[in-house]
Write an enzyme that holds these catalytic residues in place. Structure first.
Site, PDB file in Angstrom:
ATOM      1  N   ASP A 131      14.495  -1.621   1.167  1.00  0.00           N
ATOM      2  CA  ASP A 131      14.881  -1.864   2.679  1.00  0.00           C
ATOM      3  C   ASP A 131      16.175  -3.056   2.244  1.00  0.00           C
ATOM      4  OD1 ASP A 131      16.006  -2.305   5.061  1.00  0.00           O
ATOM      5  OD2 ASP A 131      14.011  -2.880   5.786  1.00  0.00           O
ATOM      6  N   ASP A 159       3.731   3.015   6.859  1.00  0.00           N
ATOM      7  CA  ASP A 159       2.969   2.973   8.063  1.00  0.00           C
ATOM      8  C   ASP A 159       3.713   2.209   9.335  1.00  0.00           C
ATOM      9  OD1 ASP A 159       3.123   0.256   6.658  1.00  0.00           O
ATOM     10  OD2 ASP A 159       1.822  -0.532   8.082  1.00  0.00           O
ATOM     11  N   LYS A 173      17.178   2.633   1.676  1.00  0.00           N
ATOM     12  CA  LYS A 173      17.820   2.274   2.836  1.00  0.00           C
ATOM     13  C   LYS A 173      18.598   1.226   2.578  1.00  0.00           C
ATOM     14  CE  LYS A 173      14.750   1.042   6.251  1.00  0.00           C
ATOM     15  NZ  LYS A 173      13.794   0.785   7.220  1.00  0.00           N
ATOM     16  N   ASP A 212       7.821   2.939  -2.464  1.00  0.00           N
ATOM     17  CA  ASP A 212       8.125   3.810  -1.417  1.00  0.00           C
ATOM     18  C   ASP A 212       9.266   3.901  -1.155  1.00  0.00           C
ATOM     19  OD1 ASP A 212       7.744   1.168  -0.298  1.00  0.00           O
ATOM     20  OD2 ASP A 212       6.044   1.912   1.153  1.00  0.00           O
ATOM     21  N   LYS A 221       0.943  -1.059   0.069  1.00  0.00           N
ATOM     22  CA  LYS A 221       0.009  -0.173   0.164  1.00  0.00           C
ATOM     23  C   LYS A 221       0.889   1.315  -0.007  1.00  0.00           C
ATOM     24  CE  LYS A 221      -3.320  -2.197   3.091  1.00  0.00           C
ATOM     25  NZ  LYS A 221      -4.160  -1.950   4.600  1.00  0.00           N
ATOM     26  N   GLY A 222       2.144   1.121   0.459  1.00  0.00           N
ATOM     27  CA  GLY A 222       2.857   2.258   0.672  1.00  0.00           C
ATOM     28  C   GLY A 222       3.114   3.311  -0.184  1.00  0.00           C
TER      29      GLY A 222
HETATM   30  P1  5GP Z   1      12.230  -4.748   1.458  1.00  0.00           P
HETATM   31  O1  5GP Z   1      11.829  -5.986   0.840  1.00  0.00           O
HETATM   32  O2  5GP Z   1      13.194  -4.062   0.533  1.00  0.00           O
HETATM   33  O3  5GP Z   1      13.117  -5.309   2.835  1.00  0.00           O
HETATM   34  O4  5GP Z   1      11.110  -3.762   1.915  1.00  0.00           O
HETATM   35  C1  5GP Z   1       9.742  -3.699   1.574  1.00  0.00           C
HETATM   36  C2  5GP Z   1       8.679  -3.135   2.074  1.00  0.00           C
HETATM   37  O5  5GP Z   1       8.993  -3.000   3.359  1.00  0.00           O
HETATM   38  C3  5GP Z   1       8.588  -1.688   1.581  1.00  0.00           C
HETATM   39  O6  5GP Z   1       8.217  -1.395   0.481  1.00  0.00           O
HETATM   40  C4  5GP Z   1       7.994  -1.162   2.535  1.00  0.00           C
HETATM   41  O7  5GP Z   1       6.710  -1.263   2.434  1.00  0.00           O
HETATM   42  C5  5GP Z   1       8.394  -1.601   3.657  1.00  0.00           C
HETATM   43  N1  5GP Z   1       9.504  -1.192   4.738  1.00  0.00           N
HETATM   44  C6  5GP Z   1      10.916  -1.034   4.560  1.00  0.00           C
HETATM   45  N2  5GP Z   1      11.308  -0.315   5.307  1.00  0.00           N
HETATM   46  C7  5GP Z   1      10.533   0.329   5.975  1.00  0.00           C
HETATM   47  C8  5GP Z   1      10.368   1.454   6.887  1.00  0.00           C
HETATM   48  O8  5GP Z   1      11.289   2.061   7.143  1.00  0.00           O
HETATM   49  N3  5GP Z   1       9.092   2.080   7.021  1.00  0.00           N
HETATM   50  C9  5GP Z   1       8.009   1.317   6.676  1.00  0.00           C
HETATM   51  N4  5GP Z   1       6.832   2.024   7.352  1.00  0.00           N
HETATM   52  N5  5GP Z   1       8.003   0.155   5.849  1.00  0.00           N
HETATM   53  C10 5GP Z   1       9.057  -0.251   5.346  1.00  0.00           C
HETATM   54 MG    MG Z   2       6.211  -1.037   0.083  1.00  0.00          MG
END
Ligand code: 5GP
Ligand code: MG
Length: 168
Positions: free
Chosen positions: A94, A150, A122, A91, A34-35
Site C-alpha cells: 500500500d 483482515d 495498491k 499480501d 499475518k496477512g
Molecule cells: P504498507 O506499509 O504498504 O502501507 O502496508 C503494509 C500492510 O498494511 C500490508 O502488508 C497489509 O498487511 C496492510 N494493508 C495495506 N492495505 C491493506 C488493505 O487494503 N487491507 C488490509 N486488510 N490490509 C492492508
Molecule cells: Mg501485510
C-alpha cells in the site's frame, strides 16, 4: 473485488514465473505475517523446486485502517539469510513503508539475492518506491479483506478478496 478463481489464476501465473527463475536454487521464502499466510500456502503448493519457508512480523497498522507510518520488525526470520536467494512474500503493498523497511532489514543480512512477490499492489497511496518483482494484481485504493487480509482481525478466512464499504 477479486474472486477465488481469479486469485487461483494469478497464483498459478506467479508460480510459473518463480518455477522458471528459481529452478535448482533452493530459495528461502519469507512471508510477512499475518496477512501473507494464505497467499504463501497457495503459492508454495504450486512451486516445484526445493525451497524453505519462514515468516516475519512487521508492525505498522493498528486495529483500524490507518497506518502510523512507523515500522518495526517485531520478529525476523529464524533462518539465516546470508547467502540465500530470498523471496519476500507479501499480501498487499500500500504505502510501501512496511515492505521497504523489511527489505532494507534483510539486505543488511547479505542475501545472495532478494526479490519481492506480492499478491496485490495498491499504488495510489505509495509513499516510498517499491520494486515488486512478482505481482498478482494492481487494484484501486479500497480497503480490502479476505484471502489473509483482515479488518480488526476479521475476514482473513474469506476465500475471495472483497472491498470494505466506506465507514462514512
Ligand atoms: P504498507 O506499509 O504498504 O502501507 O502496508 C503494509 C500492510 O498494511 C500490508 O502488508 C497489509 O498487511 C496492510 N494493508 C495495506 N492495505 C491493506 C488493505 O487494503 N487491507 C488490509 N486488510 N490490509 C492492508
Ligand atoms: Mg501485510
Amino acid at each position: 473485488m477479486l474472486s477465488r478463481s481469479e486469485i487461483d489464476v494469478a497464483v498459478r501465473r506467479l508460480a510459473g514465473e518463480l518455477n522458471r527463475d528459481y529452478r535448482g536454487k533452493n530459495p528461502l521464502l519469507i512471508g510477512i505475517l499475518k496477512g501473507s499466510f494464505v497467499f504463501m500456502a497457495d503459492l508454495v503448493r504450486q512451486l516445484d523446486f526445493p525451497l524453505e519457508i519462514d515468516f516475519a512480523r512487521v508492525s505498522s497498522y493498528g486495529r483500524g485502517r490507518q497506518t502510523s507510518g512507523k515500522v518495526r520488525v517485531l520478529f525476523g526470520p529464524r533462518c539465516a539469510v546470508q547467502g540465500r536467494d530470498v523471496i519476500v512474500v507479501e499480501d498487499i503493498v500500500d504505502t510501501g513503508l512496511s515492505v521497504s523497511h523489511f527489505i532494507a532489514y534483510l539486505a543488511k543480512r547479505h542475501p545472495a539475492s532478494l526479490k519481492l512477490c506480492a499478491l496485490v499492489d495498491k499504488p495510489a497511496r505509495r509513499r516510498v518506491p517499491v520494486q515488486i518483482d512478482y505481482l498478482g494484481f494492481t487494484v484501486p485504493d479500497k480497503f480490502l479483506v479476505g484471502c489473509g487480509l483482515d479488518w480488526d482481525e476479521k475476514y482473513r478466512n474469506l476465500p475471495d478478496i472483497c472491498a470494505l464499504e466506506d465507514e462514512e
